[in-house]
Every structure is written in structure tokens, then in C-alpha cells.
Motif scaffolding. Structure first.
Motif, PDB file in Angstrom:
ATOM      1  N   ALA A  48       0.798  -1.155   0.000  1.00 55.33           N
ATOM      2  CA  ALA A  48       0.171   0.017   0.087  1.00 55.33           C
ATOM      3  C   ALA A  48       0.905   1.107  -0.036  1.00 55.33           C
ATOM      4  CB  ALA A  48      -1.003   0.005   1.296  1.00 55.33           C
ATOM      5  N   GLN A  49       2.062   1.252   0.678  1.00 53.45           N
ATOM      6  CA  GLN A  49       3.066   2.288   0.668  1.00 53.45           C
ATOM      7  C   GLN A  49       4.299   1.774   0.102  1.00 53.45           C
ATOM      8  OE1 GLN A  49       3.038   4.293   4.434  1.00 53.45           O
ATOM      9  NE2 GLN A  49       0.845   4.516   4.726  1.00 53.45           N
ATOM     10  N   PRO A  50       4.327   1.587  -1.170  1.00 50.70           N
ATOM     11  CA  PRO A  50       5.741   1.381  -1.776  1.00 50.70           C
ATOM     12  C   PRO A  50       6.736   1.987  -1.418  1.00 50.70           C
ATOM     13  CG  PRO A  50       4.276   2.285  -3.512  1.00 50.70           C
ATOM     14  CD  PRO A  50       3.404   2.381  -2.190  1.00 50.70           C
ATOM     15  N   GLY A  51       6.614   3.411  -0.926  1.00 54.08           N
ATOM     16  CA  GLY A  51       7.984   3.903  -0.605  1.00 54.08           C
ATOM     17  C   GLY A  51       8.489   3.418   0.767  1.00 54.08           C
ATOM     18  N   GLN A  52       7.718   2.764   1.498  1.00 54.56           N
ATOM     19  CA  GLN A  52       8.159   1.897   2.915  1.00 54.56           C
ATOM     20  C   GLN A  52       8.707   0.851   2.690  1.00 54.56           C
ATOM     21  OE1 GLN A  52       8.238   3.865   5.781  1.00 54.56           O
ATOM     22  NE2 GLN A  52       7.794   5.497   4.261  1.00 54.56           N
TER      23      GLN A  52
END
Length: 83
Positions: A48-52
Motif C-alpha cells: 500500500a505504501q511502496p515507498g516504505q
């Protein structure tokens, strides 16, 4: 393609590894993450939060635009922190 999941990514996906054949239009790590997110609710939660999420292709850290190919080993894990 061998996909490996570590730490909370593994917990959300519900397994540590899977062998998959993404469609030909999946050309890089970012595309693979988008494709994986559509596979199940657990995958969607994990990506859901690919930057993480960090990735390694064939045991080498890489950015989201790094190419992926059939036969690659791709690992996903949270950012590593130290103290």
C-alpha cells in the motif's frame, strides 16, 4: 521468478516466498510491486505504501526502476534501521 518477503511485508502477505510468472508488461521493481498488490488483500496491504519497502534483485539492493526478468530472485523488506 522467486519472490521473497521479509519482516512485516511477510506478515501482511502471509508467506515468506512464492514462485510467480508476472506478465510481460511487468518490466521493473515498481511494476512488480503494483502487480503483486493486486494479487490479494494481504499483498495490497503490504504494498500500500511502496515507498516504505526496499527491494533487492538477485541479492543486490536496487531502486524501483531496476529491471526484473524471468528467473530473477526479488526480495522485499522494510527499510533497515540501526542503532
Amino acid at each position: 521468478m522467486e519472490i521473497l518477503y521479509f519482516a512485516w511485508v511477510r506478515q501482511k502477505v502471509g508467506q515468506g516466498a512464492e514462485t510467480l510468472e508476472p506478465p510481460a508488461e511487468v518490466a521493473d521493481v515498481a511494476g512488480l510491486m503494483r502487480w503483486l498488490a493486486a494479487r490479494s488483500p494481504g499483498h495490497a496491504a503490504a504494498f500500500a505504501q511502496p515507498g516504505q519497502i526496499r527491494a533487492a534483485v538477485n541479492q543486490e539492493f536496487c531502486p524501483p526502476d531496476h529491471p526484473v526478468r524471468p528467473g530473477d530472485e526479488v526480495a522485499f523488506f522494510p527499510p533497515v534501521t540501526g542503532g
